[in-house]
Scaffold this motif. Structure first.
Motif, PDB file in Angstrom:
ATOM      1  N   ASP A  51       0.875  -1.177   0.000  1.00 38.02           N
ATOM      2  CA  ASP A  51       0.000   0.000   0.000  1.00 38.02           C
ATOM      3  C   ASP A  51       0.912   1.227   0.000  1.00 38.02           C
ATOM      4  O   ASP A  51       1.351   1.686   1.051  1.00 38.02           O
ATOM      5  CB  ASP A  51      -0.891  -0.036   1.247  1.00 38.02           C
ATOM      6  CG  ASP A  51      -1.845   1.142   1.333  1.00 38.02           C
ATOM      7  OD1 ASP A  51      -1.688   2.116   0.566  1.00 38.02           O
ATOM      8  OD2 ASP A  51      -2.744   1.095   2.190  1.00 38.02           O
ATOM      9  N   PRO A  60      -3.182   2.386   6.783  1.00 36.05           N
ATOM     10  CA  PRO A  60      -3.705   1.756   5.564  1.00 36.05           C
ATOM     11  C   PRO A  60      -4.595   2.717   4.771  1.00 36.05           C
ATOM     12  O   PRO A  60      -5.427   3.413   5.348  1.00 36.05           O
ATOM     13  CB  PRO A  60      -4.518   0.577   6.117  1.00 36.05           C
ATOM     14  CG  PRO A  60      -3.862   0.260   7.425  1.00 36.05           C
ATOM     15  CD  PRO A  60      -3.470   1.603   7.991  1.00 36.05           C
ATOM     16  N   GLY A  63      -7.248  -0.025   1.380  1.00 29.47           N
ATOM     17  CA  GLY A  63      -7.900  -1.188   1.984  1.00 29.47           C
ATOM     18  C   GLY A  63      -8.874  -1.894   1.070  1.00 29.47           C
ATOM     19  O   GLY A  63      -8.943  -3.132   1.059  1.00 29.47           O
ATOM     20  N   SER A  67      -8.572  -5.786   0.027  1.00 25.76           N
ATOM     21  CA  SER A  67      -9.684  -6.701   0.314  1.00 25.76           C
ATOM     22  C   SER A  67     -10.152  -7.412  -0.952  1.00 25.76           C
ATOM     23  O   SER A  67     -10.492  -8.603  -0.927  1.00 25.76           O
ATOM     24  CB  SER A  67     -10.843  -5.944   0.959  1.00 25.76           C
ATOM     25  OG  SER A  67     -10.464  -5.433   2.227  1.00 25.76           O
ATOM     26  N   ALA A  88      -3.805  -2.235  13.339  1.00 26.49           N
ATOM     27  CA  ALA A  88      -3.657  -2.485  11.903  1.00 26.49           C
ATOM     28  C   ALA A  88      -3.121  -3.886  11.653  1.00 26.49           C
ATOM     29  O   ALA A  88      -3.567  -4.595  10.738  1.00 26.49           O
ATOM     30  CB  ALA A  88      -2.736  -1.442  11.276  1.00 26.49           C
ATOM     31  N   TRP A  92      -5.506  -6.700   9.689  1.00 28.43           N
ATOM     32  CA  TRP A  92      -5.176  -7.334   8.414  1.00 28.43           C
ATOM     33  C   TRP A  92      -5.022  -8.843   8.543  1.00 28.43           C
ATOM     34  O   TRP A  92      -5.427  -9.603   7.657  1.00 28.43           O
ATOM     35  CB  TRP A  92      -3.916  -6.722   7.818  1.00 28.43           C
ATOM     36  CG  TRP A  92      -4.167  -5.439   7.103  1.00 28.43           C
ATOM     37  CD1 TRP A  92      -3.589  -4.229   7.336  1.00 28.43           C
ATOM     38  CD2 TRP A  92      -5.090  -5.233   6.030  1.00 28.43           C
ATOM     39  NE1 TRP A  92      -4.087  -3.281   6.483  1.00 28.43           N
ATOM     40  CE2 TRP A  92      -5.014  -3.880   5.664  1.00 28.43           C
ATOM     41  CE3 TRP A  92      -5.975  -6.061   5.337  1.00 28.43           C
ATOM     42  CZ2 TRP A  92      -5.784  -3.326   4.643  1.00 28.43           C
ATOM     43  CZ3 TRP A  92      -6.751  -5.524   4.315  1.00 28.43           C
ATOM     44  CH2 TRP A  92      -6.650  -4.177   3.977  1.00 28.43           C
TER      45      TRP A  92
END
Length: 240
Positions: A51, A60, A63, A67, A88, A92
């Motif tokens: 990211d 993040p 996201g 996902s 975080a 995740w």
């Protein structure tokens, strides 16, 4: 050795940077999930996701794209970029990421890395990005006075799954990895080391294999997108 295809996310798109410069981003696609499926179909064993926005923001950002990737493929995913607190990390891992990569926080708060590694065996890696051998953080915007080897050694007994070592000056430049520095790091620590930055051909992979260092794998991005490295061929080569 394992080849980790890279999907770097910027503003929801698949991009590659040149030496970490966010202003020098080349867009390779606007559907990260489709790219993940293509890599999986070509036989990859892992995916390496970053990211990029998150690395600069310290949290993040992409996201939704991550996902979507997790929902699109069954191969394990390692994720880095902006993961700097316990919430975080746990978020995740619970979402299905197989392994989180902690970079900036490894320098700023090594205690958090140790704590997370103890709580999640085999699921926490340390990302060490270096410029001229010195660790760079905050999305590579700041260079510290700590060497890559010294930082890696701090986690020898922490139980981290791997160290992802990136030579920033090689990243995205298609000039080959820094084999000497990567091999030296792998010999200096007992933690598995994954090479990153500049891996762009079978010859590069051969050089890493023939270095004699105990490398766990290598990450490649731009070369796969531009067709200079064939993923199926590379996977077969590394498995031989």
């Amino acid at each position: 050795m394992i080849l980790y295809p890279a999907i770097d996310l910027k503003d929801g798109q698949c991009v590659r940077l040149l030496r970490g410069d966010m202003q020098a981003a080349t867009v390779f696609g606007d559907d990260p999930a489709a790219q993940a499926r293509a890599f999986a179909a070509a036989g990859c064993e892992w995916l390496h996701i970053v990211d990029l926005n998150g690395a600069f923001a310290g949290r993040p950002v992409n996201g939704d794209a991550v996902s979507a990737i997790l929902g699109a493929v069954a191969v394990p995913v390692q994720l880095g970029g902006g993961i700097r607190d316990r919430a975080a990390i746990e978020g995740w891992l619970e979402a299905g990421v197989a392994r989180v990569i902690l970079g900036t926080v490894a320098l700023r708060d090594p205690g958090l890395v140790r704590e997370a590694a103890r709580a999640n065996p085999g699921r926490v890696a340390v990302g060490i990005d270096a410029r001229d051998g010195m660790v760079a953080v905050e999305g590579w915007a700041e260079t510290s006075d700590v060497t890559a080897t010294d930082l890696a050694r701090r986690f020898e007994d922490a139980g981290v799954a791997a160290i992802i070592y990136t030579d920033i000056d090689r990243d995205g430049a298609m000039q080959g990895p820094n084999v000497a520095a990567t091999a030296a790091l792998a010999r200096a620590v007992s933690i598995p080391v994954i090479a990153s930055g500049g891996v762009s051909s079978l010859d590069d992979l051969r050089a890493l294999k023939e270095s004699g260092a105990p490398l766990d794998g290598a990450i490649s991005g731009r070369a796969l997108y531009e067709g200079r490295l064939d993923l199926r061929e590379a996977v077969r080569f590394l498995a031989a």
